[in-house]
Write an enzyme that holds these catalytic residues in place. Structure first.
Site, mmCIF file in Angstrom:
data_model
loop_
_atom_site.group_PDB
_atom_site.id
_atom_site.type_symbol
_atom_site.label_atom_id
_atom_site.label_comp_id
_atom_site.label_asym_id
_atom_site.label_seq_id
_atom_site.Cartn_x
_atom_site.Cartn_y
_atom_site.Cartn_z
ATOM 1 N N ASP A 106 32.735 50.755 75.316
ATOM 2 C CA ASP A 106 31.978 49.927 74.373
ATOM 3 C C ASP A 106 32.383 48.459 74.476
ATOM 4 O OD1 ASP A 106 34.501 50.464 73.343
ATOM 5 O OD2 ASP A 106 33.829 51.074 71.368
ATOM 6 N N ASP A 109 38.318 44.264 75.513
ATOM 7 C CA ASP A 109 39.085 43.435 74.575
ATOM 8 C C ASP A 109 40.336 42.943 75.308
ATOM 9 O OD1 ASP A 109 40.120 42.308 72.273
ATOM 10 O OD2 ASP A 109 40.607 44.189 71.300
ATOM 11 N N PHE A 159 36.519 41.253 65.081
ATOM 12 C CA PHE A 159 36.434 42.712 65.027
ATOM 13 C C PHE A 159 35.012 43.115 64.632
ATOM 14 C CE2 PHE A 159 37.089 47.027 63.583
ATOM 15 C CZ PHE A 159 37.898 47.511 64.593
ATOM 16 N N VAL A 160 34.381 43.928 65.471
ATOM 17 C CA VAL A 160 32.992 44.325 65.206
ATOM 18 C C VAL A 160 32.899 45.828 64.937
ATOM 19 C CG1 VAL A 160 31.976 42.457 66.572
ATOM 20 C CG2 VAL A 160 32.520 44.637 67.683
ATOM 21 N N ASP A 166 33.786 51.723 65.292
ATOM 22 C CA ASP A 166 34.212 52.048 63.931
ATOM 23 C C ASP A 166 35.337 51.153 63.437
ATOM 24 O OD1 ASP A 166 36.269 53.190 65.668
ATOM 25 O OD2 ASP A 166 37.003 54.182 63.860
HETATM 26 P P1 IMP Z 1 41.265 47.074 75.021
HETATM 27 O O1 IMP Z 1 42.101 48.149 75.607
HETATM 28 O O2 IMP Z 1 42.061 46.119 74.192
HETATM 29 O O3 IMP Z 1 40.359 46.346 76.003
HETATM 30 O O4 IMP Z 1 40.375 47.722 73.916
HETATM 31 C C1 IMP Z 1 39.273 48.398 74.156
HETATM 32 C C2 IMP Z 1 39.072 49.454 73.091
HETATM 33 O O5 IMP Z 1 39.414 48.988 71.781
HETATM 34 C C3 IMP Z 1 37.617 49.762 73.063
HETATM 35 O O6 IMP Z 1 37.441 50.992 73.695
HETATM 36 C C4 IMP Z 1 37.259 49.865 71.606
HETATM 37 O O7 IMP Z 1 37.209 51.218 71.252
HETATM 38 C C5 IMP Z 1 38.390 49.244 70.852
HETATM 39 N N1 IMP Z 1 37.979 47.964 70.257
HETATM 40 C C6 IMP Z 1 38.251 46.726 70.718
HETATM 41 N N2 IMP Z 1 37.725 45.793 69.944
HETATM 42 C C7 IMP Z 1 37.090 46.449 68.959
HETATM 43 C C8 IMP Z 1 36.290 46.011 67.844
HETATM 44 O O8 IMP Z 1 36.072 44.812 67.593
HETATM 45 N N3 IMP Z 1 35.773 46.992 67.066
HETATM 46 C C9 IMP Z 1 35.970 48.311 67.302
HETATM 47 N N4 IMP Z 1 36.690 48.766 68.334
HETATM 48 C C10 IMP Z 1 37.233 47.838 69.158
HETATM 49 MG MG MG Z 2 37.290 52.775 72.639
#
Ligand code: IMP
Ligand code: MG
Length: 188
Positions: A106, A109, A159-160, A166
Site C-alpha cells: 500500500d 514509507d 499518517f493516512v 488502518d
Molecule cells: P515501511 O516499512 O516504513 O516502508 O512501511 C510500510 C508499511 O507501513 C506499509 O505496508 C503500511 O502498512 C504501513 N504504513 C506506512 N505508513 C502508513 C500510513 O500512513 N498509514 C497506514 N499504514 C502505514
Molecule cells: Mg503494510
C-alpha cells in the site's frame, strides 16, 4: 454511504484522495502493468493487510493471467510510527522461480518492509522478472532504498487511513484516503 463510513469520515482531519481519484489512478496503473508484462502470466505477491483493497481493484483491472500470493508483515504494531523491525515468516510460502513477479504494497514509507521482502524473494527464488508497485509513496528520506516501478500517488509524510489502510484496525473500509485527526480517535 453507510452510517459506519459516515462516522469514520467525520473523524478525519481531511480527505486526501477521494474514491473516484483513486479508482482512476488504479485503472491507469493496471493498463501500464498489463502493457509491460504483455504475453506473460503475472505472479503477484501482496503484503497484507493494508494493500488488500488496492490489490483487489488493481488485479481485476489488469488484462493478463494472474496468480496471487499473500504475505503478512507488520512494522507498525498499532501506532502511527514504524517500529523499524519487519516481521516475516522464516521461509516464503511459495516459489517464484522463473516467474514474472509484481510485489505490491500500500505505502512506501521508510522502505524497510519492501526492501526486506524484495531481498527475501531474490535470496530464496530466482524470478525471471521482479517489479514493485505501491499505491502511495511518502515524500521522506528512506531508511532503505527500494526500486519502485509503479507509484499511484506521491504524498506528504503524514499518517493516512482508508482504502485498506488502518489506524489500530479502524478505517480500512473507507472508500477514500484521508488524514487522521489526532483529536478524534475512532469510535467503536
Ligand atoms: P515501511 O516499512 O516504513 O516502508 O512501511 C510500510 C508499511 O507501513 C506499509 O505496508 C503500511 O502498512 C504501513 N504504513 C506506512 N505508513 C502508513 C500510513 O500512513 N498509514 C497506514 N499504514 C502505514
Ligand atoms: Mg503494510
Amino acid at each position: 454511504m453507510s452510517e459506519a463510513v459516515a462516522g469514520l469520515l467525520s473523524s478525519l482531519e481531511r480527505v486526501l484522495l477521494d474514491a473516484a481519484t483513486i479508482q482512476r489512478r488504479v485503472a491507469d496503473m493496471a493498463r501500464r502493468i498489463a502493457d509491460d508484462f504483455k504475453g506473460r502470466e503475472l505472479s503477484v505477491v501482496t503484503l497484507m493487510d493494508g494493500a488488500l483493497f488496492f490489490v483487489a481493484d488493481l488485479l481485476r483491472a489488469i488484462d493478463l493471467p494472474v496468480r496471487l500470493h499473500t504475505l503478512t508483515v507488520s512494522s507498525y504494531h498499532g501506532g502511527t510510527k514504524s517500529t523499524g523491525r519487519v516481521q516475516l515468516a522464516r521461509a516464503l510460502p511459495f516459489d517464484l522461480t522463473t516467474r514474472h513477479v509484481l510485489l505490491i504494497d500500500d505505502i512506501l514509507d521508510t522502505g524497510l518492509t519492501l526492501a526486506t521482502v524484495r531481498d527475501r524473494i531474490l535470496a530464496e527464488c530466482a524470478p525471471e522478472t521482479l517489479r514493485v508497485a505501491v499505491l502511495l509513496s511518502k515524500r521522506r528520506p528512506r531508511e532503505r532504498e527500494v526500486p519502485v516501478d509503479y507509484v499511484g500517488f506521491e504524498i506528504d509524510d503524514e499518517f493516512v487511513v482508508g482504502y485498506g489502510m488502518d489506524y489500530q484496525g479502524h478505517y480500512r473500509n473507507l472508500p477514500c484516503i484521508g488524514i487522521l485527526n489526532p483529536l478524534h480517535p475512532p469510535r467503536p
